[in-house]
Design an enzyme around this catalytic site. Structure first.
Site, PDB file in Angstrom:
ATOM      1  N   HIS A 182       0.845  -1.189   0.000  1.00 38.67           N
ATOM      2  CA  HIS A 182       0.000   0.000   0.000  1.00 38.67           C
ATOM      3  C   HIS A 182       0.878   1.235   0.000  1.00 38.67           C
ATOM      4  O   HIS A 182       1.931   1.248   0.628  1.00 38.67           O
ATOM      5  CB  HIS A 182      -0.912   0.012   1.230  1.00 38.67           C
ATOM      6  CG  HIS A 182      -2.070   0.934   1.090  1.00 38.67           C
ATOM      7  ND1 HIS A 182      -1.978   2.276   1.377  1.00 38.67           N
ATOM      8  CD2 HIS A 182      -3.325   0.717   0.645  1.00 38.67           C
ATOM      9  CE1 HIS A 182      -3.150   2.840   1.124  1.00 38.67           C
ATOM     10  NE2 HIS A 182      -3.979   1.930   0.678  1.00 38.67           N
TER      11      HIS A 182
ATOM     12  N   ASP B 261      -7.903  -5.508   0.192  1.00 45.07           N
ATOM     13  CA  ASP B 261      -8.393  -6.368  -0.893  1.00 45.07           C
ATOM     14  C   ASP B 261      -7.969  -7.824  -0.762  1.00 45.07           C
ATOM     15  O   ASP B 261      -8.453  -8.677  -1.502  1.00 45.07           O
ATOM     16  CB  ASP B 261      -7.898  -5.833  -2.250  1.00 45.07           C
ATOM     17  CG  ASP B 261      -8.540  -4.508  -2.600  1.00 45.07           C
ATOM     18  OD1 ASP B 261      -9.732  -4.342  -2.293  1.00 45.07           O
ATOM     19  OD2 ASP B 261      -7.853  -3.647  -3.181  1.00 45.07           O
TER      20      ASP B 261
HETATM   21  N1  CMC Z   1       3.945  -7.722  -4.714  1.00 48.91           N
HETATM   22  C1  CMC Z   1       5.285  -7.695  -4.919  1.00 48.91           C
HETATM   23  N2  CMC Z   1       6.043  -6.599  -4.807  1.00 48.91           N
HETATM   24  C2  CMC Z   1       5.426  -5.457  -4.472  1.00 48.91           C
HETATM   25  C3  CMC Z   1       4.045  -5.410  -4.240  1.00 48.91           C
HETATM   26  C4  CMC Z   1       3.288  -6.587  -4.365  1.00 48.91           C
HETATM   27  N3  CMC Z   1       1.977  -6.601  -4.160  1.00 48.91           N
HETATM   28  N4  CMC Z   1       3.684  -4.136  -3.924  1.00 48.91           N
HETATM   29  C5  CMC Z   1       4.832  -3.426  -3.952  1.00 48.91           C
HETATM   30  N5  CMC Z   1       5.862  -4.215  -4.275  1.00 48.91           N
HETATM   31  C6  CMC Z   1       7.282  -3.799  -4.350  1.00 48.91           C
HETATM   32  C7  CMC Z   1       7.548  -2.946  -5.563  1.00 48.91           C
HETATM   33  O1  CMC Z   1       7.907  -3.736  -6.668  1.00 48.91           O
HETATM   34  C8  CMC Z   1       8.657  -2.063  -5.069  1.00 48.91           C
HETATM   35  O2  CMC Z   1       9.844  -2.801  -5.076  1.00 48.91           O
HETATM   36  P1  CMC Z   1      11.289  -2.058  -5.335  1.00 48.91           P
HETATM   37  O3  CMC Z   1      11.469  -1.113  -4.176  1.00 48.91           O
HETATM   38  O4  CMC Z   1      12.280  -3.167  -5.383  1.00 48.91           O
HETATM   39  O5  CMC Z   1      11.158  -1.341  -6.647  1.00 48.91           O
HETATM   40  C9  CMC Z   1       8.313  -1.813  -3.603  1.00 48.91           C
HETATM   41  O6  CMC Z   1       7.536  -2.969  -3.221  1.00 48.91           O
HETATM   42  C10 CMC Z   1       7.496  -0.544  -3.361  1.00 48.91           C
HETATM   43  O7  CMC Z   1       6.282  -0.616  -4.126  1.00 48.91           O
HETATM   44  P2  CMC Z   1       5.749   0.501  -5.109  1.00 48.91           P
HETATM   45  O8  CMC Z   1       5.064  -0.159  -6.273  1.00 48.91           O
HETATM   46  O9  CMC Z   1       6.805   1.494  -5.414  1.00 48.91           O
HETATM   47  O10 CMC Z   1       4.662   1.175  -4.157  1.00 48.91           O
HETATM   48  P3  CMC Z   1       3.455   2.095  -4.573  1.00 48.91           P
HETATM   49  O11 CMC Z   1       3.118   2.864  -3.378  1.00 48.91           O
HETATM   50  O12 CMC Z   1       3.760   2.835  -5.827  1.00 48.91           O
HETATM   51  O13 CMC Z   1       2.280   1.051  -4.943  1.00 48.91           O
HETATM   52  C11 CMC Z   1       0.484  -0.472  -4.704  1.00 48.91           C
HETATM   53  C12 CMC Z   1       1.291   0.656  -4.054  1.00 48.91           C
HETATM   54  C13 CMC Z   1      -0.723  -0.770  -3.817  1.00 48.91           C
HETATM   55  C14 CMC Z   1      -0.008  -0.024  -6.071  1.00 48.91           C
HETATM   56  C15 CMC Z   1       1.388  -1.730  -4.824  1.00 48.91           C
HETATM   57  O14 CMC Z   1       1.760  -2.177  -3.536  1.00 48.91           O
HETATM   58  C16 CMC Z   1       0.709  -2.863  -5.588  1.00 48.91           C
HETATM   59  O15 CMC Z   1       0.743  -2.889  -6.815  1.00 48.91           O
HETATM   60  N6  CMC Z   1       0.037  -3.839  -4.875  1.00 48.91           N
HETATM   61  C17 CMC Z   1      -0.725  -4.878  -5.527  1.00 48.91           C
HETATM   62  C18 CMC Z   1      -2.098  -4.343  -5.957  1.00 48.91           C
HETATM   63  C19 CMC Z   1      -3.028  -4.108  -4.800  1.00 48.91           C
HETATM   64  O16 CMC Z   1      -3.187  -4.964  -3.940  1.00 48.91           O
HETATM   65  N7  CMC Z   1      -3.710  -2.954  -4.794  1.00 48.91           N
HETATM   66  C20 CMC Z   1      -4.716  -2.611  -3.792  1.00 48.91           C
HETATM   67  C21 CMC Z   1      -4.274  -1.480  -2.932  1.00 48.91           C
HETATM   68  S1  CMC Z   1      -5.276  -1.261  -1.459  1.00 48.91           S
HETATM   69  C22 CMC Z   1      -6.889  -0.866  -1.932  1.00 48.91           C
HETATM   70  C23 CMC Z   1      -7.009   0.103  -3.052  1.00 48.91           C
HETATM   71  O17 CMC Z   1      -6.334   1.126  -3.129  1.00 48.91           O
HETATM   72  O18 CMC Z   1      -7.856  -0.149  -3.894  1.00 48.91           O
END
Ligand code: CMC
Length: 392
Positions: A270, A327
């Site tokens: 998140h 989720d």
């Molecule tokens: N699985 C594997 N790696 C992950 C995941 C995941 N679910 N989420 C983040 N990471 C890694 C990401 O690759 C990055 O790694 P590195 O530092 O090596 O580049 C690190 O963790 C930081 O993540 P980020 O993508 O830069 O973080 P963000 O704040 O931009 O993204 C997020 C947040 C929710 C989009 C992301 O965690 C994600 O894609 N999660 C899976 C989708 C999900 O469950 N979304 C629902 C969010 S909660 C309810 C809502 O908002 O609807």
């Protein structure tokens, strides 16, 4: 240009001041109007929480009765709107149908499109709260090739929605109170989450003085993506791919950690929570309760718990502070209730609606509001002379 700073994804930029929802992502705290989410989830109802978000205070008995009665009165759709819904193909994604229908609501109430008349805005808010569940149920009925049911306003909002979704005209439909209560609670957990992607969209569209229906229709589209509300469907798609054997779970986790294209542990991570999402903790408990009460024994719940257990101990997830988000477990509950996977995000939208309305109204009433217009950092060509066609 000037003092423009680059902030891709608005990681550090606040776009507004707001008095609606408080999150402390490090401590895993979420409050609506100051009230802790776990207390609201346990003690309150979705309509009461909606009132709280939109009007700022918990309602008195009389205020709640009036609000409930107003919402009940508006649950029917214009028959012409039903014709529009009937025209969509049967395999249409219900999120597209939902957004299109909300957009179309604006055409049925042209007198209620004001962005300044408080009474009209309030009426539009009530209409949206009342009609979105009906639209959602009809989108589902369409996909099943089944006739629609009119709302039955002797039922509460959530029970009415369940009956319109799963009932058929030929038979009585008894709403299971366990299901109704659990869905009501899930709606509370989704009701607002400050400046997330869809809420920021609602505000951005509204900041150009677009009406409430237009702004919320845009918010629904923003919610549909798998990184946002679409994650609840994506979790089930992910679980469908894992057969549950230790090998399979390990192989999947390896693919996630190797950052294989398109492979993430959906329902994890998140932007704001760097601790256990407080909503996920409640949902996890509810998942066990509901499945048990419904007598459902879903092996996918075991797979989900295994994934969580492994992730919480694994360096990759620990270092990045990745925890289950709201989720991760919701889809398993929705599935046990009988919803098909592509309805999951629609349920999120019904839950998030009062938050969108509250945020749009707060913005419109804030004298500091300006049209949302981010800047950019230009990285293209410097000036160059036009080249005629025969010289390219
Ligand atoms: N699985 C594997 N790696 C992950 C995941 C995941 N679910 N989420 C983040 N990471 C890694 C990401 O690759 C990055 O790694 P590195 O530092 O090596 O580049 C690190 O963790 C930081 O993540 P980020 O993508 O830069 O973080 P963000 O704040 O931009 O993204 C997020 C947040 C929710 C989009 C992301 O965690 C994600 O894609 N999660 C899976 C989708 C999900 O469950 N979304 C629902 C969010 S909660 C309810 C809502 O908002 O609807």
């Amino acid at each position: 240009t000037g003092n423009t700073t680059l902030d891709v994804g608005f990681v550090n930029t606040a776009s507004c001041q707001s008095a609606i929802t408080y999150i402390d992502g490090d401590a895993g705290i979420l409050r609506y109007r100051g009230y802790p989410i776990d207390q609201l989830a346990k003690e309150s109802t979705f309509l009461e929480v909606s009132y709280l978000l939109i009007y700022g205070e918990l309602p008195t008995q009389q205020q709640l009765e009036e609000f409930t009665a107003r919402v009940s009165r508006h649950t029917m759709l214009q028959e012409d709107l039903k014709d529009l819904l009937a025209a969509f193909p049967r395999d249409a994604h219900p999120m597209s149908v939902l957004s299109a229908a909300v957009s179309a609501l604006g055409t049925f109430y042209p007198d209620a499109l004001s962005i300044t008349d408080e009474e009209q805005i309030d009426q539009s808010s009530v209409r949206l709260m009342a009609k979105l569940p009906t639209i959602a149920a009809y989108a589902h009925k369409k996909s099943q090739g089944q006739p629609t049911l009119y709302p039955d306003n002797r039922l509460d909002l959530v029970s009415n929605f369940l009956r319109m979704t799963f009932g058929v005209p030929a038979e009585e439909y008894d709403v299971d109170p366990v299901v109704s209560k659990a869905l009501d609670q899930l709606f509370i957990l989704h009701a607002d989450h400050e400046q997330n992607c869809s809420t920021s969209t609602v505000r951005l569209v509204g900041s150009g003085h677009a009406n409430l229906f237009a702004s919320i229709s845009a918010g629904i589209h923003a919610l549909s993506g798998p990184l946002h509300g679409g994650a609840n469907s994506a979790v089930l798609a992910m679980l469908d791919e894992i057969d549950g054997s230790d090998d399979d779970v390990d192989t999947f986790m390896k693919r996630v950690k190797n950052k294989e294209a398109g492979v993430k542990l959906m329902g994890f991570g998140h932007r704001v929570y760097k601790n256990y999402d407080p909503r996920a903790a409640i949902v996890k408990e509810t998942a066990h309760e509901v499945l048990q009460k419904m007598g459902v024994n879903d092996p996918q719940l075991d797979i989900a718990m295994r994934l969580e257990e492994i992730a919480l101990k694994d360096d990759y997830f620990v270092e990045r502070k990745l925890y289950p988000n709201v989720d991760f477990y919701t889809g398993l509950i929705y599935k046990a209730m009988g919803f098909p996977t592509d309805m999951f995000t629609v349920l999120f939208a019904i839950g998030r609606l009062p938050g969108w309305i509250a945020q749009w109204r707060e913005m419109m009433n804030d004298p500091a509001t300006k049209i949302g217009r981010p800047r950019q950092v230009y990285i293209g060509e410097t000036e160059r002379a036009y080249v005629g066609m025969n010289q390219r």
